[in-house]
Scaffold this motif. Structure first.
Motif, mmCIF file in Angstrom:
data_model
loop_
_atom_site.group_PDB
_atom_site.id
_atom_site.type_symbol
_atom_site.label_atom_id
_atom_site.label_comp_id
_atom_site.label_asym_id
_atom_site.label_seq_id
_atom_site.Cartn_x
_atom_site.Cartn_y
_atom_site.Cartn_z
ATOM 1 N N GLY A 25 -2.789 6.177 -2.093
ATOM 2 C CA GLY A 25 -3.863 5.202 -1.828
ATOM 3 C C GLY A 25 -3.823 3.978 -2.727
ATOM 4 O O GLY A 25 -4.745 3.170 -2.698
ATOM 5 N N ASP A 60 -9.718 0.006 4.735
ATOM 6 C CA ASP A 60 -9.731 0.803 3.495
ATOM 7 C C ASP A 60 -9.658 2.303 3.763
ATOM 8 O O ASP A 60 -9.804 3.118 2.866
ATOM 9 N N ARG A 62 -0.750 -3.429 3.764
ATOM 10 C CA ARG A 62 -0.448 -2.266 4.625
ATOM 11 C C ARG A 62 0.488 -2.644 5.772
ATOM 12 O O ARG A 62 1.504 -2.003 5.996
ATOM 13 N N ASN A 107 -1.919 -2.554 -1.821
ATOM 14 C CA ASN A 107 -2.849 -3.296 -0.959
ATOM 15 C C ASN A 107 -2.295 -3.714 0.409
ATOM 16 O O ASN A 107 -2.970 -3.574 1.411
ATOM 17 N N ASN A 148 -7.916 5.966 4.898
ATOM 18 C CA ASN A 148 -6.614 6.642 4.838
ATOM 19 C C ASN A 148 -6.327 7.183 6.241
ATOM 20 O O ASN A 148 -6.663 8.306 6.572
ATOM 21 N N TYR A 192 0.851 -1.199 0.000
ATOM 22 C CA TYR A 192 0.000 0.000 0.000
ATOM 23 C C TYR A 192 0.885 1.247 0.000
ATOM 24 O O TYR A 192 1.928 1.281 0.643
ATOM 25 N N GLU A 198 0.576 5.025 1.061
ATOM 26 C CA GLU A 198 -0.365 5.911 1.778
ATOM 27 C C GLU A 198 -0.457 7.292 1.132
ATOM 28 O O GLU A 198 -1.395 8.039 1.412
ATOM 29 N N THR A 203 -4.823 -5.391 4.843
ATOM 30 C CA THR A 203 -4.844 -4.972 3.441
ATOM 31 C C THR A 203 -5.801 -3.806 3.242
ATOM 32 O O THR A 203 -6.675 -3.557 4.069
ATOM 33 N N LYS A 204 -5.627 -3.152 2.104
ATOM 34 C CA LYS A 204 -6.522 -2.031 1.758
ATOM 35 C C LYS A 204 -7.865 -2.560 1.255
ATOM 36 O O LYS A 204 -8.909 -2.005 1.527
ATOM 37 N N ASN A 205 -7.800 -3.650 0.472
ATOM 38 C CA ASN A 205 -9.049 -4.194 -0.062
ATOM 39 C C ASN A 205 -9.111 -5.709 0.152
ATOM 40 O O ASN A 205 -8.208 -6.292 0.763
#
Ligand SMILES: C[S@@+](CC[C@H](N)C(=O)[O-])C[C@H]1O[C@@H](n2cnc3c(N)ncnc32)[C@H](O)[C@@H]1O
Length: 449
Positions: A187, A242, A192, A190, A244, A182, A184, A211-213
């Motif tokens: 964005g 998901d 993090r 994935n 920020n 990911y 930051e 993860t982001k998604n």
């Protein structure tokens, strides 16, 4: 006038709340990271505000006898352990002074409480049972001090060795499967963070991939390889965040392999721990913390006790055999579910767990249901207790209160309020839950006047 890039020779007169050295130049306060009380140093001013500034050591003119070579080669880059340049003995003296000074600042010097020496740790390394590793641009490691730049690292001196190995291995497999870290700033990407929890007394391991998604490439490969290499791996979870944000974990957890918890043992009790539940990070010192806190309450066996901010019900369990009934209150639903399961696991039948904010639940229990405690334990997060909760406890008039705190500033504030409202402080007991860092846990015993 003090300016950036000026150089001074100063004496360090104290160490501050985060361990930083403090010097005075004609009334101007200078904070110097890595300097120890009693040292004489040459400093370079790196930031100058009107009444205070920050300096960097350029020469140690007179070294403290308590200065040691930091064990970790990454010490200067990492913000994790701010006291590694002090001997462990000196770290403990620093923490005692910090607790004493902060409490006296709030209460004034005329308070006659007993201040016990800090309970230190035998081997003050590799004690943590929870590690959170940021991932960025194909690297896993730690955030460089005061930044979000990830520095690659394979070994942390306060983490468990198995945690470091498991996180690194999982990360390498994820990268080989074409997952992307990911970013930051924009964005994209994935992966993090990777979080590892280890039951230090059970050996059980939990891996959490944040993860982001929802996508995670190569799951089967990951599970197969990790199972082979880490036979104690009981749980692999994907946590989706998901947002920020600087908050590491999101609210959604998917179990990819095994159970959705691990079990650890503290004292004579077993505890199920879910990924979103709080669990003290240093189990060796936690057992001491809990036994000491319960002992300080000198329970006779017929009391009703409250365990407020109870997490997964650890203190409630330690209390259960020492009093008639325990009420545990906790805001995180997953933690209260763990707490209920833990009571069953340990065959404890005299605890009533309730989910919600202590400041909402306790006034209702007291005012609407007439439930009162003889002894109240509180163990709040760093911001301390809510005022509504303190006011209810003051009205309820329990004989004793045990306040466990990881932030002595909010502890001091709340003690002052309780002392101004019919309690007296009897004993303060620091416990070193966080060696090599400036953090300290404190137990305070209060009695109704
Ligand atoms: C320092 S932890 C202590 C947990 C537990 N006593 C232990 O030793 O593991 C603080 C706990 O308070 C919970 N919490 C935070 N705010 C709360 C609130 N307003 N009411 C009840 N619990 C809260 C957190 O979720 C966390 O589990």
């Amino acid at each position: 006038m003090i300016n950036k890039n000026d150089e001074y020779i100063v004496e360090i007169i104290d160490n501050g709340i985060d361990g930083e050295g403090i010097a005075k130049i004609d009334g101007y306060t200078l904070f110097v990271e890595g300097a120890i009380k009693g040292e004489k140093i040459k400093v370079l001013i790196v930031k100058a505000n009107k009444t205070y500034g920050y300096g960097k050591i350029i020469e140690l003119i007179e070294k403290s006898p308590y200065r040691v070579e930091p064990i970790c080669p990454q010490y200067k880059k990492c913000g994790g352990c701010s006291l590694q340049h002090m001997s462990y003995e000196a770290q403990m003296r620093y923490k005692e002074e910090k607790v004493k000074k902060t409490i006296n600042k709030f209460l004034g010097e005329n308070n006659n409480f007993i201040f016990n020496s800090i309970i230190g740790m035998g081997i003050p390394y590799n004690y943590r049972n929870k590690a959170q590793y940021p991932c960025q641009s194909g690297k896993i490691g730690f955030y460089s001090v005061r930044s979000h730049e990830v520095i690659e690292n394979n070994y942390c001196y306060i983490q468990d060795e198995e945690s470091d190995k498991l996180a690194k291995k999982a990360f390498d497999i994820l990268m080989q499967s074409n997952n992307v870290c990911y970013n930051e700033k924009d964005g994209t990407g994935n992966i993090r963070h990777i979080m590892v929890r280890i039951g230090k007394n059970s050996g059980e391991l939990m891996l959490v991939i944040i993860t982001k998604n929802e996508v995670l490439l190569g799951k089967e490969e990951l599970i197969k390889k990790l199972k082979e290499e880490f036979p104690n791996l009981k749980s692999i979870i994907q946590n989706i965040n998901d947002k920020n944000t600087n908050i590491i974990m999101g609210k959604t957890c998917k179990t990819l392999y095994g159970e959705d918890y691990i079990v650890d043992i503290l004292g004579e009790y077993k505890f199920k721990i879910s990924p979103l539940s709080f669990y003290q990070v240093n189990p060796v010192q936690t057992e001491i913390l809990y036994y000491t806190a319960v002992e300080m309450a000198k329970l006779k066996g017929d009391e009703i006790s409250f365990d407020l901010y109870c997490g997964i019900g650890t203190i409630s369990s330690f209390l259960s055999s020492k009093c008639k009934k325990v009420y545990g209150v906790e805001i995180v639903p997953e933690a209260i579910e763990d707490a209920k399961e833990n009571a069953k696991l340990n065959e404890i039948t005299n605890i009533d767990f309730r989910c919600g904010a202590a400041e909402d639940i306790i006034p209702k229990m007291y005012e609407e249901d007439n439930i009162k405690a003889n002894v109240v334990f509180v163990d709040p997060p760093r911001k301390g207790c809510d005022q509504v909760l303190l006011d209810t406890i003051i009205k309820m008039k329990p004989e004793k209160m045990i306040y466990i705190s990881c932030n002595v500033a909010t502890l001091g504030r709340d003690l002052k309020y309780l002392i101004d409202n019919s309690f007296e402080l009897q004993i303060v007991q620091p416990v070193d839950q966080f060696p090599q860092t400036a953090h300290v846990e404190t137990i305070a015993l209060l009695r109704l006047k």
